[in-house]
Write an enzyme that holds these catalytic residues in place. Structure first.
Site, mmCIF file in Angstrom:
data_model
loop_
_atom_site.group_PDB
_atom_site.id
_atom_site.type_symbol
_atom_site.label_atom_id
_atom_site.label_comp_id
_atom_site.label_asym_id
_atom_site.label_seq_id
_atom_site.Cartn_x
_atom_site.Cartn_y
_atom_site.Cartn_z
ATOM 1 N N SER A 211 32.962 23.881 16.943
ATOM 2 C CA SER A 211 34.265 24.554 17.034
ATOM 3 C C SER A 211 35.282 23.731 17.815
ATOM 4 O O SER A 211 36.184 24.285 18.444
ATOM 5 C CB SER A 211 34.099 25.932 17.695
ATOM 6 O OG SER A 211 33.201 26.718 16.960
ATOM 7 N N GLY A 212 35.120 22.419 17.762
ATOM 8 C CA GLY A 212 36.084 21.536 18.421
ATOM 9 C C GLY A 212 37.345 21.399 17.598
ATOM 10 O O GLY A 212 37.714 22.305 16.845
ATOM 11 N N ASN A 213 38.008 20.253 17.727
ATOM 12 C CA ASN A 213 39.282 20.061 17.030
ATOM 13 C C ASN A 213 39.144 20.129 15.515
ATOM 14 O O ASN A 213 39.961 20.754 14.837
ATOM 15 C CB ASN A 213 39.902 18.720 17.433
ATOM 16 C CG ASN A 213 40.489 18.754 18.831
ATOM 17 O OD1 ASN A 213 40.883 19.811 19.321
ATOM 18 N ND2 ASN A 213 40.546 17.606 19.491
ATOM 19 N N ASP B 1 29.403 27.521 17.758
ATOM 20 C CA ASP B 1 29.375 26.454 18.762
ATOM 21 C C ASP B 1 28.397 26.853 19.859
ATOM 22 O O ASP B 1 28.134 28.043 20.061
ATOM 23 C CB ASP B 1 30.773 26.230 19.356
ATOM 24 C CG ASP B 1 30.939 24.829 19.938
ATOM 25 O OD1 ASP B 1 31.585 23.983 19.295
ATOM 26 O OD2 ASP B 1 30.405 24.572 21.035
ATOM 27 N N ARG C 9 34.258 10.098 19.185
ATOM 28 C CA ARG C 9 34.477 8.746 19.701
ATOM 29 C C ARG C 9 35.512 8.734 20.821
ATOM 30 O O ARG C 9 36.443 9.520 20.834
ATOM 31 C CB ARG C 9 34.971 7.816 18.587
ATOM 32 C CG ARG C 9 33.883 7.274 17.734
ATOM 33 C CD ARG C 9 34.320 5.985 17.061
ATOM 34 N NE ARG C 9 35.324 6.213 16.027
ATOM 35 C CZ ARG C 9 35.970 5.234 15.412
ATOM 36 N NH1 ARG C 9 35.750 3.981 15.749
ATOM 37 N NH2 ARG C 9 36.839 5.498 14.459
ATOM 38 N N ASN D 48 23.886 12.107 18.733
ATOM 39 C CA ASN D 48 24.255 12.925 17.575
ATOM 40 C C ASN D 48 23.105 13.121 16.597
ATOM 41 O O ASN D 48 23.079 14.109 15.857
ATOM 42 C CB ASN D 48 25.488 12.339 16.878
ATOM 43 C CG ASN D 48 26.767 12.638 17.650
ATOM 44 O OD1 ASN D 48 26.743 13.383 18.636
ATOM 45 N ND2 ASN D 48 27.878 12.071 17.218
ATOM 46 N N ARG E 53 43.854 7.448 3.910
ATOM 47 C CA ARG E 53 44.519 6.476 4.789
ATOM 48 C C ARG E 53 45.051 5.300 3.975
ATOM 49 O O ARG E 53 46.196 4.860 4.166
ATOM 50 C CB ARG E 53 43.533 6.002 5.859
ATOM 51 C CG ARG E 53 43.239 7.075 6.898
ATOM 52 C CD ARG E 53 42.076 6.735 7.807
ATOM 53 N NE ARG E 53 41.947 7.750 8.864
ATOM 54 C CZ ARG E 53 40.859 7.952 9.583
ATOM 55 N NH1 ARG E 53 39.771 7.211 9.372
ATOM 56 N NH2 ARG E 53 40.832 8.882 10.519
ATOM 57 N N HIS F 205 30.985 4.572 6.009
ATOM 58 C CA HIS F 205 32.182 5.050 6.712
ATOM 59 C C HIS F 205 32.270 4.329 8.054
ATOM 60 O O HIS F 205 31.978 4.873 9.111
ATOM 61 C CB HIS F 205 32.080 6.561 6.908
ATOM 62 C CG HIS F 205 33.307 7.175 7.509
ATOM 63 N ND1 HIS F 205 34.570 6.978 7.005
ATOM 64 C CD2 HIS F 205 33.461 7.996 8.590
ATOM 65 C CE1 HIS F 205 35.444 7.660 7.736
ATOM 66 N NE2 HIS F 205 34.789 8.275 8.708
#
Length: 314
Positions: free
Chosen positions: A12-14, A35, A84, A97, A153, A177
């Protein structure tokens, strides 16, 4: 009344919060926001649900610290893990992770075996591989968000270079990636016209396109360096939503994602970024592009990098 799809967001972060907001705005389904941090998913769920009333979205959002609440999910998107920081590569996150992903995978195996799973956590190609092996889910139902973001991008930078709408730009970025990703100039077009042809017309130069390729490869790092306290979240969330929507609505879109390969591109038992068709069955087909010798060398180099990281965790 048709039942809304159940979409669970692990983390539930950004990115997780942005995902929940986008899902509510698009009215894609009911949301479970999970979370381990007490209060965070509950607070964000309440905030987003209040925002959804303004958008007229009659959906339910539940914040929770209990994995049992993801039971019966139609789709699960995983963002859980350390982000990061400046000076870090995606690969620096691998040890901590991996443990987080193993725990998430076991709970998906227990509560949401029929879900379509999208992994966002970095290092992406390794984390989605861990998810597949630990969860035991079919490989067509487990993919990673990579190429959609990398291509977005590349598309932006190309649109700026040629001074055209981003709607006119289509590009493909293959491979892992990370820094060895392979933006394919030959398969990238402006309103159907390949970039190499536009260079011949004098509308850009090989030097400028090479700079754009380098900037694309470092796209995430550029944002990390600017933010200083985190990593990108709007574009990664939007990329995952495109994948989710193609699955839920059976759009059968061709999107570049980290997909499990079993001989395609001469790659076996590995996740790598390639174009795939996503529909209601998950991954319907891997699109195998014909690569030049130079493109194949770059792609193979990217594959070797992913393999080394997989070997490191086994």
């Amino acid at each position: 009344m048709t039942k809304n799809p159940k979409i669970s967001l692990i983390g539930s972060g950004n990115i997780g919060g942005t995902l929940a907001h986008l899902i509510s705005l698009k009215k894609l389904g009911d949301i479970v926001l999970f979370d381990v941090a007490e209060g965070v998913p509950q607070g964000k769920a309440l905030d987003i649900m209040q925002a959804a009333t303004i958008a007229g979205a009659d959906i339910k959002i539940k914040g929770t610290n209990n994995y049992k609440d993801i039971e019966g999910s139609d789709a699960v998107i995983i963002t859980a893990g350390l982000p990061r920081k400046p000076g870090m590569s995606r690969d620096d996150l691998i040890s901590v992770n991996t443990k987080i992903m193993q725990d998430v995978a076991q709970n998906i195996k227990k509560y949401a075996r029929n879900a379509f799973v999208i992994v966002i956590t970095n290092p992406l190609d390794i984390m989605v591989y861990v998810m597949l092996k630990e969860s035991g889910l079919p490989h067509n139902k487990v993919i990673g968000m990579a190429g959609v973001l990398d291509s977005s991008r590349f598309n932006l930078f190309l649109a700026e270079e040629f001074k055209v709408s981003v709607r006119n730009v289509n590009s493909i970025v293959l491979g892992g990636h990370g820094d060895a990703m392979v933006p394919l100039v030959r398969y990238s077009t402006i309103s159907g016209v390949p970039i190499p042809d536009l260079i011949k017309m004098g509308l850009s130069s090989n030097k400028n396109i090479e700079k754009i390729i380098d900037r694309t490869r470092n796209g995430g790092g550029e944002i990390v360096a600017l933010l200083k306290t985190g990593s990108a979240y709007y574009a990664p969330a939007a990329s995952a939503i495109a994948m989710l929507e193609s699955y839920l609505k059976d759009k059968r879109q061709i999107l570049t994602c980290a997909a499990y390969l079993q001989g395609e591109y001469d790659v076996h038992d590995l996740y790598i970024g390639v174009p795939i068709i996503i529909g209601k069955e998950g991954v319907i087909k891997v699109i195998e592009l014909q690569l030049t010798e130079e493109e194949k060398i770059l792609f193979d180099k990217s594959v070797v990098g992913v393999k080394k990281l997989i070997d490191a965790i086994q």
